[in-house]
Design an enzyme around this catalytic site. Structure first.
Site, PDB file in Angstrom:
ATOM      1  N   CYS A  77       6.022  -0.040   7.087  1.00 54.65           N
ATOM      2  CA  CYS A  77       5.587   1.115   6.302  1.00 54.65           C
ATOM      3  C   CYS A  77       6.741   1.521   5.395  1.00 54.65           C
ATOM      4  O   CYS A  77       7.886   1.564   5.847  1.00 54.65           O
ATOM      5  CB  CYS A  77       5.222   2.253   7.256  1.00 54.65           C
ATOM      6  N   LEU A  78       6.426   1.824   4.139  1.00 52.34           N
ATOM      7  CA  LEU A  78       7.500   2.188   3.202  1.00 52.34           C
ATOM      8  C   LEU A  78       8.209   3.479   3.611  1.00 52.34           C
ATOM      9  O   LEU A  78       9.326   3.726   3.174  1.00 52.34           O
ATOM     10  CB  LEU A  78       6.943   2.326   1.778  1.00 52.34           C
ATOM     11  N   GLY A  85       0.835  -1.192   0.000  1.00 49.99           N
ATOM     12  CA  GLY A  85       0.000   0.000   0.000  1.00 49.99           C
ATOM     13  C   GLY A  85       0.869   1.242   0.000  1.00 49.99           C
ATOM     14  O   GLY A  85       2.027   1.199   0.433  1.00 49.99           O
ATOM     15  N   HIS A 120      -2.790   7.151   7.094  1.00 54.32           N
ATOM     16  CA  HIS A 120      -1.872   8.072   6.399  1.00 54.32           C
ATOM     17  C   HIS A 120      -2.612   9.314   5.889  1.00 54.32           C
ATOM     18  O   HIS A 120      -2.100  10.427   5.967  1.00 54.32           O
ATOM     19  CB  HIS A 120      -1.220   7.386   5.192  1.00 54.32           C
ATOM     20  N   HIS A 158      -4.353   1.096   7.696  1.00 54.28           N
ATOM     21  CA  HIS A 158      -3.023   1.721   7.731  1.00 54.28           C
ATOM     22  C   HIS A 158      -2.957   2.892   6.738  1.00 54.28           C
ATOM     23  O   HIS A 158      -2.491   3.984   7.072  1.00 54.28           O
ATOM     24  CB  HIS A 158      -1.955   0.658   7.408  1.00 54.28           C
ATOM     25  N   GLU A 159      -3.459   2.657   5.513  1.00 54.94           N
ATOM     26  CA  GLU A 159      -3.414   3.709   4.490  1.00 54.94           C
ATOM     27  C   GLU A 159      -4.400   4.836   4.815  1.00 54.94           C
ATOM     28  O   GLU A 159      -4.092   6.012   4.616  1.00 54.94           O
ATOM     29  CB  GLU A 159      -3.712   3.133   3.097  1.00 54.94           C
ATOM     30  N   GLN A 206       2.809   9.802   1.117  1.00 60.18           N
ATOM     31  CA  GLN A 206       4.121   9.155   1.019  1.00 60.18           C
ATOM     32  C   GLN A 206       4.874   9.509  -0.261  1.00 60.18           C
ATOM     33  O   GLN A 206       6.016   9.087  -0.438  1.00 60.18           O
ATOM     34  CB  GLN A 206       3.969   7.639   1.138  1.00 60.18           C
TER      35      GLN A 206
END
Ligand code: CO
Length: 188
Positions: free
Chosen positions: A107-108, A45, A153, A149-150, A50
């Site tokens: 997380c990226l 994701g 963000h 999670h997204e 991000q």
């Protein structure tokens, strides 16, 4: 084009996203580049924050996994979610439900770091697609977790905010630990 992923203390990660007013050519291009960036980074994701753009938009590429299974229901019927990946979700509204479970997340924007995060097992989501249509579905398991999670963000919330103080001490280096907000309650 692969975009640069914002890291740790980048201000975009703490900025609530603006609603996407129109799914115009710019948004189509952005979605395409976010997908390319997510796949290149081997993520499941990626939120607009991000790539430095605080918008209400994220992309997903959640696979079916034996050890962390997912399910999707559309109109109450099981749906083949893998056939819908990668997926672009715009201006989402979610409603988490079910029991809360603690599972590991990464997380990226925090490469190499993991944390135990409590979240409800299921969600209902309503969002727009790139074509401007409305989509709504229910999800369980890893897919429900990835959506939460997204979605976080998009509100400027990070997974480190949902880790326990104890887990932060164990899993996060000091500089990252300092970025975390007081621990949040699951599902809110
Ligand atoms: Co993330």
């Amino acid at each position: 084009m692969i975009l640069e992923i914002t890291m740790h203390d980048h201000p975009a990660l703490r900025t609530r996203g603006r609603a996407v007013e129109k799914t115009d050519a710019k948004i189509h291009r952005l979605a395409e580049e976010m997908i390319e960036t997510m796949l290149d980074a081997e993520g499941i994701g990626l939120a607009a924050q991000q790539v430095g753009l605080p918008l209400q938009m994220f992309v997903l590429d959640v696979p079916q996994m034996k050890d962390r299974p997912s399910a999707m229901r559309v109109d109450g019927k099981q749906a083949d979610f893998e056939a819908l990946m990668p997926m672009v979700l715009i201006n989402p509204v979610i409603e988490p439900f079910g029991r809360t479970r603690i599972e590991s997340e990464g997380c990226l924007s925090f490469p190499g770091l993991r944390g135990d995060v409590p979240r409800p097992l299921s969600i209902r989501i309503k969002a727009q697609t790139l074509s401007g249509d409305e989509i709504s579905f229910e999800a369980d398991g890893l897919l429900a977790r990835a959506v939460q999670h997204e979605f976080d963000h998009l509100q400027g919330i990070l997974f480190i905010d949902r880790m326990s103080e104890e887990d932060r001490l164990q899993e996060l280096p000091e500089d990252v630990r300092q970025l975390a907000r007081p621990a949040l309650v699951a599902g809110r």
